[in-house]
Design an enzyme around this catalytic site. Structure first.
Site, PDB file in Angstrom:
ATOM      1  CG  ASP A   8      46.505  34.965  46.488  1.00  8.20           C
ATOM      2  OD1 ASP A   8      45.753  33.981  46.341  1.00  8.20           O
ATOM      3  OD2 ASP A   8      46.093  36.082  46.861  1.00  8.20           O
ATOM      4  CG  HIS A   9      47.427  33.564  50.786  1.00  7.64           C
ATOM      5  ND1 HIS A   9      47.966  34.728  50.285  1.00  7.64           N
ATOM      6  CD2 HIS A   9      46.305  33.930  51.448  1.00  7.64           C
ATOM      7  CE1 HIS A   9      47.210  35.754  50.654  1.00  7.64           C
ATOM      8  NE2 HIS A   9      46.191  35.291  51.350  1.00  7.64           N
ATOM      9  CB  CYS A  65      44.392  36.161  43.803  1.00  7.90           C
ATOM     10  SG  CYS A  65      43.435  37.531  43.138  1.00  7.90           S
ATOM     11  N   GLY A  66      42.134  35.425  45.469  1.00  5.14           N
ATOM     12  CA  GLY A  66      40.837  35.309  46.130  1.00  5.14           C
ATOM     13  C   GLY A  66      39.700  35.711  45.198  1.00  5.14           C
ATOM     14  CB  THR A  67      38.573  38.860  43.939  1.00  3.45           C
ATOM     15  OG1 THR A  67      39.819  39.579  43.806  1.00  3.45           O
ATOM     16  CG2 THR A  67      38.021  39.044  45.345  1.00  3.45           C
ATOM     17  N   GLY A  68      40.555  37.174  41.903  1.00  3.27           N
ATOM     18  CA  GLY A  68      41.091  37.289  40.539  1.00  3.27           C
ATOM     19  C   GLY A  68      41.453  38.722  40.186  1.00  3.27           C
ATOM     20  N   GLY A  70      43.205  41.339  42.117  1.00  8.26           N
ATOM     21  CA  GLY A  70      44.555  41.842  42.406  1.00  8.26           C
ATOM     22  C   GLY A  70      45.605  41.257  41.482  1.00  8.26           C
ATOM     23  CG  HIS A  98      34.387  40.776  21.131  1.00  7.19           C
ATOM     24  ND1 HIS A  98      33.204  41.414  21.447  1.00  7.19           N
ATOM     25  CD2 HIS A  98      34.076  39.881  20.152  1.00  7.19           C
ATOM     26  CE1 HIS A  98      32.214  40.927  20.692  1.00  7.19           C
ATOM     27  NE2 HIS A  98      32.720  39.982  19.904  1.00  7.19           N
ATOM     28  CG  ASN A  99      37.982  42.093  25.151  1.00 10.00           C
ATOM     29  OD1 ASN A  99      37.184  41.377  25.748  1.00 10.00           O
ATOM     30  ND2 ASN A  99      37.625  43.258  24.647  1.00 10.00           N
ATOM     31  NE  ARG A 109      39.990  34.076  50.139  1.00  9.87           N
ATOM     32  CZ  ARG A 109      40.887  34.910  50.661  1.00  9.87           C
ATOM     33  NH1 ARG A 109      40.820  36.215  50.399  1.00  9.87           N
ATOM     34  NH2 ARG A 109      41.850  34.451  51.419  1.00  9.87           N
ATOM     35  CG  HIS A 133      36.448  42.581  17.785  1.00 13.11           C
ATOM     36  ND1 HIS A 133      35.531  43.187  18.614  1.00 13.11           N
ATOM     37  CD2 HIS A 133      35.735  41.755  16.978  1.00 13.11           C
ATOM     38  CE1 HIS A 133      34.320  42.739  18.339  1.00 13.11           C
ATOM     39  NE2 HIS A 133      34.410  41.872  17.344  1.00 13.11           N
ATOM     40  NE  ARG A 136      35.432  48.740  18.497  1.00 15.09           N
ATOM     41  CZ  ARG A 136      34.293  48.200  18.082  1.00 15.09           C
ATOM     42  NH1 ARG A 136      33.979  46.954  18.409  1.00 15.09           N
ATOM     43  NH2 ARG A 136      33.470  48.899  17.337  1.00 15.09           N
TER      44      ARG A 136
HETATM   45  C1  RB5 Z   1      44.155  37.864  49.763  1.00 14.93           C
HETATM   46  O1  RB5 Z   1      43.532  37.902  51.000  1.00 14.93           O
HETATM   47  C2  RB5 Z   1      43.301  38.560  48.724  1.00 14.93           C
HETATM   48  O2  RB5 Z   1      43.351  39.936  48.910  1.00 14.93           O
HETATM   49  C3  RB5 Z   1      43.750  38.181  47.330  1.00 14.93           C
HETATM   50  O3  RB5 Z   1      43.675  36.810  47.179  1.00 14.93           O
HETATM   51  C4  RB5 Z   1      42.944  38.762  46.194  1.00 14.93           C
HETATM   52  O4  RB5 Z   1      41.586  38.531  46.347  1.00 14.93           O
HETATM   53  C5  RB5 Z   1      43.245  40.154  45.840  1.00 14.93           C
HETATM   54  O5  RB5 Z   1      42.731  40.717  44.868  1.00 14.93           O
END
Ligand code: RB5
Length: 155
Positions: A8-9, A65-68, A70, A98-99, A109, A133, A136
């Site tokens: 994403d952005h 994405c920001g955290t991976g 979503g 394993h998975n 981020r 594995h 599972r």
């Molecule tokens: C976007 O602001 C943020 O929500 C997205 O990149 C991500 O971190 C969602 O899980």
């Protein structure tokens, strides 16, 4: 080898760096993410990337994405996808061993680009162990396909 990458952005710059890193290794990379820093809904990239992996058109996928979180949640809604969010290389390696994770995800981020490269490498270079594995992983597929898990209902 052919991989898909989706983002994403929040992850445009990291996507470009990881794409180049993979391409320099001779890996073909299909980019289904956004190339703009304008707000972009991560489920779109997660879904597009996951469909290519699930159909077998590519050998695996990288999601950023920001955290991976979503983008991996969205990808994991596609049948056959096992996307693992990892912030360090050990989990990335075990996610394959394993998975049998067919997609790796991380947050632009959360991790720096050098750590992201190590995460991708550990996931790419590891081999699925199968054996216990596999039982599972098959249970995960059973839940996905039937909405139930017989082994859990018996206990
Ligand atoms: C976007 O602001 C943020 O929500 C997205 O990149 C991500 O971190 C969602 O899980």
């Amino acid at each position: 080898m052919k991989l898909v990458i989706g983002n994403d952005h929040a992850a445009v710059e990291m996507k470009n760096q990881i794409m180049k890193y993979l391409e320099d290794k001779g890996i073909e990379v299909v980019n289904v993410g956004t190339d703009s820093t304008e707000s972009f809904d991560y489920p779109i990239a997660g879904y597009r990337a996951a469909k290519l992996v699930a159909s077998g058109e590519v050998d695996g996928g990288v999601l950023i994405c920001g955290t991976g979180i979503g983008i991996s949640l969205a990808a994991n809604k596609v049948k056959g996808i096992r996307a693992a969010v990892c912030s360090e290389p050990y989990s990335a390696k075990l996610a394959k061993m394993h998975n049998n994770a067919n997609m790796i995800a991380f947050g632009a981020r959360v991790v720096g680009v050098e750590l992201a490269k190590m995460i991708v490498d550990e996931w790419l270079n590891a081999e699925y162990l199968g054996g216990k594995h596999a039982r599972r992983v098959a249970m995960i597929s059973e839940i996905e396909e039937t909405g139930r898990l017989e082994a859990a209902e018996k206990q």
